[in-house]
Design an enzyme around this catalytic site. Structure first.
Site, PDB file in Angstrom:
ATOM      1  N   LYS A   1      12.077   1.873   1.652  1.00  0.00           N
ATOM      2  CA  LYS A   1      12.677   1.008   2.677  1.00  0.00           C
ATOM      3  C   LYS A   1      11.734   0.691   3.836  1.00  0.00           C
ATOM      4  O   LYS A   1      12.167   0.358   4.936  1.00  0.00           O
ATOM      5  CB  LYS A   1      13.987   1.627   3.229  1.00  0.00           C
ATOM      6  CG  LYS A   1      15.015   1.803   2.168  1.00  0.00           C
ATOM      7  CD  LYS A   1      15.459   0.472   1.630  1.00  0.00           C
ATOM      8  CE  LYS A   1      15.837   0.559   0.179  1.00  0.00           C
ATOM      9  NZ  LYS A   1      15.795  -0.731  -0.489  1.00  0.00           N
TER      10      LYS A   1
ATOM     11  N   ASN B   1       8.336  -3.994  -1.054  1.00  0.00           N
ATOM     12  CA  ASN B   1       8.359  -5.213  -1.873  1.00  0.00           C
ATOM     13  C   ASN B   1       7.691  -6.386  -1.155  1.00  0.00           C
ATOM     14  O   ASN B   1       7.099  -7.256  -1.790  1.00  0.00           O
ATOM     15  CB  ASN B   1       9.804  -5.552  -2.270  1.00  0.00           C
ATOM     16  CG  ASN B   1      10.326  -4.552  -3.275  1.00  0.00           C
ATOM     17  OD1 ASN B   1      10.098  -4.683  -4.473  1.00  0.00           O
ATOM     18  ND2 ASN B   1      10.993  -3.513  -2.798  1.00  0.00           N
ATOM     19  N   TRP B   2       7.769  -6.384   0.148  1.00  0.00           N
ATOM     20  CA  TRP B   2       7.073  -7.411   0.946  1.00  0.00           C
ATOM     21  C   TRP B   2       5.557  -7.267   0.760  1.00  0.00           C
ATOM     22  O   TRP B   2       4.843  -8.241   0.522  1.00  0.00           O
ATOM     23  CB  TRP B   2       7.471  -7.233   2.413  1.00  0.00           C
ATOM     24  CG  TRP B   2       6.991  -8.280   3.354  1.00  0.00           C
ATOM     25  CD1 TRP B   2       6.442  -9.494   3.029  1.00  0.00           C
ATOM     26  CD2 TRP B   2       7.014  -8.227   4.783  1.00  0.00           C
ATOM     27  NE1 TRP B   2       6.135 -10.193   4.176  1.00  0.00           N
ATOM     28  CE2 TRP B   2       6.482  -9.431   5.260  1.00  0.00           C
ATOM     29  CE3 TRP B   2       7.442  -7.265   5.717  1.00  0.00           C
ATOM     30  CZ2 TRP B   2       6.360  -9.704   6.631  1.00  0.00           C
ATOM     31  CZ3 TRP B   2       7.328  -7.547   7.071  1.00  0.00           C
ATOM     32  CH2 TRP B   2       6.795  -8.747   7.518  1.00  0.00           C
TER      33      TRP B   2
ATOM     34  N   HIS C   1       6.331   5.687  -4.329  1.00  0.00           N
ATOM     35  CA  HIS C   1       6.948   6.278  -3.135  1.00  0.00           C
ATOM     36  C   HIS C   1       6.646   7.786  -3.069  1.00  0.00           C
ATOM     37  O   HIS C   1       7.182   8.471  -2.194  1.00  0.00           O
ATOM     38  CB  HIS C   1       8.481   6.171  -3.212  1.00  0.00           C
ATOM     39  CG  HIS C   1       9.052   4.811  -2.946  1.00  0.00           C
ATOM     40  ND1 HIS C   1       8.577   3.957  -1.995  1.00  0.00           N
ATOM     41  CD2 HIS C   1      10.128   4.185  -3.497  1.00  0.00           C
ATOM     42  CE1 HIS C   1       9.335   2.860  -1.972  1.00  0.00           C
ATOM     43  NE2 HIS C   1      10.265   2.972  -2.876  1.00  0.00           N
TER      44      HIS C   1
ATOM     45  N   SER D   1      18.269   0.834   6.792  1.00  0.00           N
ATOM     46  CA  SER D   1      18.039   0.038   5.585  1.00  0.00           C
ATOM     47  C   SER D   1      18.455   0.828   4.337  1.00  0.00           C
ATOM     48  O   SER D   1      19.145   0.310   3.455  1.00  0.00           O
ATOM     49  CB  SER D   1      16.561  -0.352   5.506  1.00  0.00           C
ATOM     50  OG  SER D   1      16.303  -1.092   4.336  1.00  0.00           O
TER      51      SER D   1
ATOM     52  N   SER E   1       5.446 -15.329   1.026  1.00  0.00           N
ATOM     53  CA  SER E   1       5.863 -13.935   1.247  1.00  0.00           C
ATOM     54  C   SER E   1       6.855 -13.837   2.413  1.00  0.00           C
ATOM     55  O   SER E   1       7.192 -12.734   2.846  1.00  0.00           O
ATOM     56  CB  SER E   1       4.653 -13.035   1.517  1.00  0.00           C
ATOM     57  OG  SER E   1       3.989 -13.451   2.696  1.00  0.00           O
ATOM     58  N   SER E   2       7.317 -14.975   2.910  1.00  0.00           N
ATOM     59  CA  SER E   2       8.269 -14.923   4.021  1.00  0.00           C
ATOM     60  C   SER E   2       9.599 -14.323   3.534  1.00  0.00           C
ATOM     61  O   SER E   2       9.893 -14.340   2.326  1.00  0.00           O
ATOM     62  CB  SER E   2       8.517 -16.321   4.577  1.00  0.00           C
ATOM     63  OG  SER E   2       9.306 -17.049   3.651  1.00  0.00           O
TER      64      SER E   2
ATOM     65  N   GLN F   1      12.588 -15.472   3.802  1.00  0.00           N
ATOM     66  CA  GLN F   1      13.426 -16.481   3.163  1.00  0.00           C
ATOM     67  C   GLN F   1      12.932 -16.786   1.747  1.00  0.00           C
ATOM     68  O   GLN F   1      13.730 -16.862   0.803  1.00  0.00           O
ATOM     69  CB  GLN F   1      13.450 -17.754   4.035  1.00  0.00           C
ATOM     70  CG  GLN F   1      14.613 -18.688   3.742  1.00  0.00           C
ATOM     71  CD  GLN F   1      15.975 -17.995   3.724  1.00  0.00           C
ATOM     72  OE1 GLN F   1      16.236 -17.087   4.524  1.00  0.00           O
ATOM     73  NE2 GLN F   1      16.845 -18.382   2.785  1.00  0.00           N
ATOM     74  N   ALA F   2      11.606 -16.946   1.610  1.00  0.00           N
ATOM     75  CA  ALA F   2      11.056 -17.260   0.277  1.00  0.00           C
ATOM     76  C   ALA F   2      11.341 -16.121  -0.696  1.00  0.00           C
ATOM     77  O   ALA F   2      11.732 -16.348  -1.850  1.00  0.00           O
ATOM     78  CB  ALA F   2       9.553 -17.519   0.378  1.00  0.00           C
TER      79      ALA F   2
ATOM     80  N   LYS G   1      18.237  -7.770   6.006  1.00  0.00           N
ATOM     81  CA  LYS G   1      18.022  -8.464   7.288  1.00  0.00           C
ATOM     82  C   LYS G   1      16.545  -8.751   7.535  1.00  0.00           C
ATOM     83  O   LYS G   1      16.194  -9.769   8.119  1.00  0.00           O
ATOM     84  CB  LYS G   1      18.531  -7.606   8.441  1.00  0.00           C
ATOM     85  CG  LYS G   1      20.006  -7.714   8.718  1.00  0.00           C
ATOM     86  CD  LYS G   1      20.299  -7.115  10.087  1.00  0.00           C
ATOM     87  CE  LYS G   1      21.749  -7.246  10.466  1.00  0.00           C
ATOM     88  NZ  LYS G   1      22.040  -6.515  11.709  1.00  0.00           N
TER      89      LYS G   1
HETATM   90  S1  PPS Z   1      12.480  -0.190  -1.617  1.00  0.00           S
HETATM   91  O1  PPS Z   1      13.770  -0.345  -2.343  1.00  0.00           O
HETATM   92  O2  PPS Z   1      12.337   1.157  -1.074  1.00  0.00           O
HETATM   93  O3  PPS Z   1      11.335  -0.570  -2.417  1.00  0.00           O
HETATM   94  O4  PPS Z   1      12.643  -1.183  -0.362  1.00  0.00           O
HETATM   95  P1  PPS Z   1      11.446  -1.792   0.498  1.00  0.00           P
HETATM   96  O5  PPS Z   1      10.947  -3.013  -0.164  1.00  0.00           O
HETATM   97  O6  PPS Z   1      10.465  -0.736   0.845  1.00  0.00           O
HETATM   98  O7  PPS Z   1      12.188  -2.163   1.863  1.00  0.00           O
HETATM   99  C1  PPS Z   1      13.258  -3.064   1.921  1.00  0.00           C
HETATM  100  C2  PPS Z   1      13.301  -3.588   3.345  1.00  0.00           C
HETATM  101  O8  PPS Z   1      12.214  -4.519   3.526  1.00  0.00           O
HETATM  102  C3  PPS Z   1      12.735  -5.756   3.990  1.00  0.00           C
HETATM  103  N1  PPS Z   1      11.906  -6.877   3.517  1.00  0.00           N
HETATM  104  C4  PPS Z   1      11.307  -7.745   4.349  1.00  0.00           C
HETATM  105  N2  PPS Z   1      11.252  -7.817   5.693  1.00  0.00           N
HETATM  106  C5  PPS Z   1      10.573  -8.858   6.229  1.00  0.00           C
HETATM  107  N3  PPS Z   1       9.952  -9.817   5.503  1.00  0.00           N
HETATM  108  C6  PPS Z   1       9.984  -9.790   4.145  1.00  0.00           C
HETATM  109  N4  PPS Z   1       9.380 -10.748   3.444  1.00  0.00           N
HETATM  110  C7  PPS Z   1      10.680  -8.717   3.514  1.00  0.00           C
HETATM  111  N5  PPS Z   1      10.915  -8.363   2.222  1.00  0.00           N
HETATM  112  C8  PPS Z   1      11.656  -7.240   2.253  1.00  0.00           C
HETATM  113  C9  PPS Z   1      14.135  -5.786   3.388  1.00  0.00           C
HETATM  114  O9  PPS Z   1      14.933  -6.755   4.012  1.00  0.00           O
HETATM  115  C10 PPS Z   1      14.583  -4.361   3.643  1.00  0.00           C
HETATM  116  O10 PPS Z   1      14.867  -4.112   5.027  1.00  0.00           O
HETATM  117  P2  PPS Z   1      16.307  -4.248   5.684  1.00  0.00           P
HETATM  118  O11 PPS Z   1      16.162  -3.692   7.069  1.00  0.00           O
HETATM  119  O12 PPS Z   1      17.279  -3.482   4.853  1.00  0.00           O
HETATM  120  O13 PPS Z   1      16.604  -5.715   5.708  1.00  0.00           O
END
Ligand code: PPS
Length: 285
Positions: free
Chosen positions: A44, A48-49, A99, A129, A218-219, A221-222, A248
């Site tokens: 979290k 993935n970002w 992780h 999260s 990588s935004s 929204q995208a 969020k």
């Molecule tokens: S996991 O399941 O552990 O692999 O999750 P992980 O990807 O590490 O974390 C998920 C949170 O990252 C937010 N997220 C983003 N934030 C900003 N920009 C982009 N592009 C983006 N992609 C993923 C995602 O919304 C989760 O955070 P929260 O606070 O729950 O929204």
């Protein structure tokens, strides 16, 4: 389906994706190559970002790959049931995600030149999260309230164990030149600057237009609209109550969910457990 954790050396591993036997093999047998690139995070933290950004850097901003292949195939999870066999049989340099805390990670990594990007996020936001992610599924038992998850998180009784120990373990490697530390909060504040930093670390030279494409695809929204990245491909028979990865994507959401008492209790634990790190080390302080 009701799933939970299996425990290995004090670490709860989510049964759904991770098998104890595989983690033991990762630790004892998996051979990291010098040319590998490893994305490491506590869950979290924005994993993935970061995967999306790294993949887009590799294609110089061309979104074809990330829009046609699920992100867990672009960068397989080392400790996962599906990722481990793929990674062990793959020739050449590999991109992978994990992780795992240091003491369960592949022993061979510590004497290799493989590059690591370690992404850290404010643990308060990580907690919130994680709570909403797991509470919306029926994969973890006894998650009736944020208060319950809060207690479990502080004790390290959540998937992959204690955030504090994860950070201590991996940050002990931060002086190595094959180890890049990033913060989710900096990525939010200056995503382009972060993308450039990653390019420098990887020795990739992207033009201005290419950098803009990486930024665009990588935004939040995208990625929310990209079925290869938003977890919508995970089958519903595995997770009956839904699994929302792109929730969020903000910093400081914990302020909307912690009580004053929880915020104070968290501060105290943070101060106790993070003693020894220099002031200003974490961007949310
Ligand atoms: S996991 O399941 O552990 O692999 O999750 P992980 O990807 O590490 O974390 C998920 C949170 O990252 C937010 N997220 C983003 N934030 C900003 N920009 C982009 N592009 C983006 N992609 C993923 C995602 O919304 C989760 O955070 P929260 O606070 O729950 O929204």
């Amino acid at each position: 389906m009701m799933s939970d954790y299996s425990w290995l050396e004090g670490i709860p591993l989510p049964d759904m994706w991770v098998q104890k036997e595989i983690v033991e093999d990762v630790h004892n047998k998996f051979v990291v190559k010098d040319e590998d690139l490893i994305i490491l995070t506590y869950p979290k933290s924005g994993t993935n970002w970061l995967i999306e950004i790294v993949c887009l850097i590799q294609t110089k901003g061309d979104p074809k790959w990330i829009q046609s292949v699920p992100n867990w195939e672009c960068s397989p999870w080392l400790e996962s049931k599906s990722g481990y066999p793929v990674l062990t049989s793959k020739e050449g340099p590999r991109l992978m995600t994990s992780h795992l805390p240091t003491h369960l990670f592949s022993k061979s990594f510590f004497s290799s030149k493989a590059k690591v990007i370690y992404l850290i996020r404010n643990p308060r936001d990580v907690l919130v999260s994680g709570y909403f992610f797991w509470a919306n599924t029926n994969l973890v038992k006894n998650l009736e309230s944020l208060g319950i998850y809060f207690e479990q998180f502080l004790k390290g009784n959540v998937g992959y164990g204690s955030w504090f120990e994860h950070i201590h373990g991996w940050l002990s490697m931060r002086e190595r030149n094959n180890f890049l530390v990033l913060y989710y909060e900096d990525m939010k504040k200056d995503p382009k600057g972060t993308i450039k930093k990653i390019c420098d670390f990887l020795g990739k030279n992207l033009g201005a237009d290419e950098l803009d494409l990486v930024l665009k695809y990588s935004s939040f929204q995208a990625m929310k609209e990209n079925n290869m990245s938003n977890y919508s491909l995970i089958k519903e028979d595995q997770i009956t109550n839904g699994l929302k990865l792109m929730r969020k994507g903000t910093t400081g959401d914990w302020k909307n969910h912690f009580t004053v008492a929880q915020a104070e209790a968290f501060d105290k634990v943070f101060q106790d457990k993070m003693v020894g790190f220099p002031p200003g080390m974490f961007p949310w302080e």
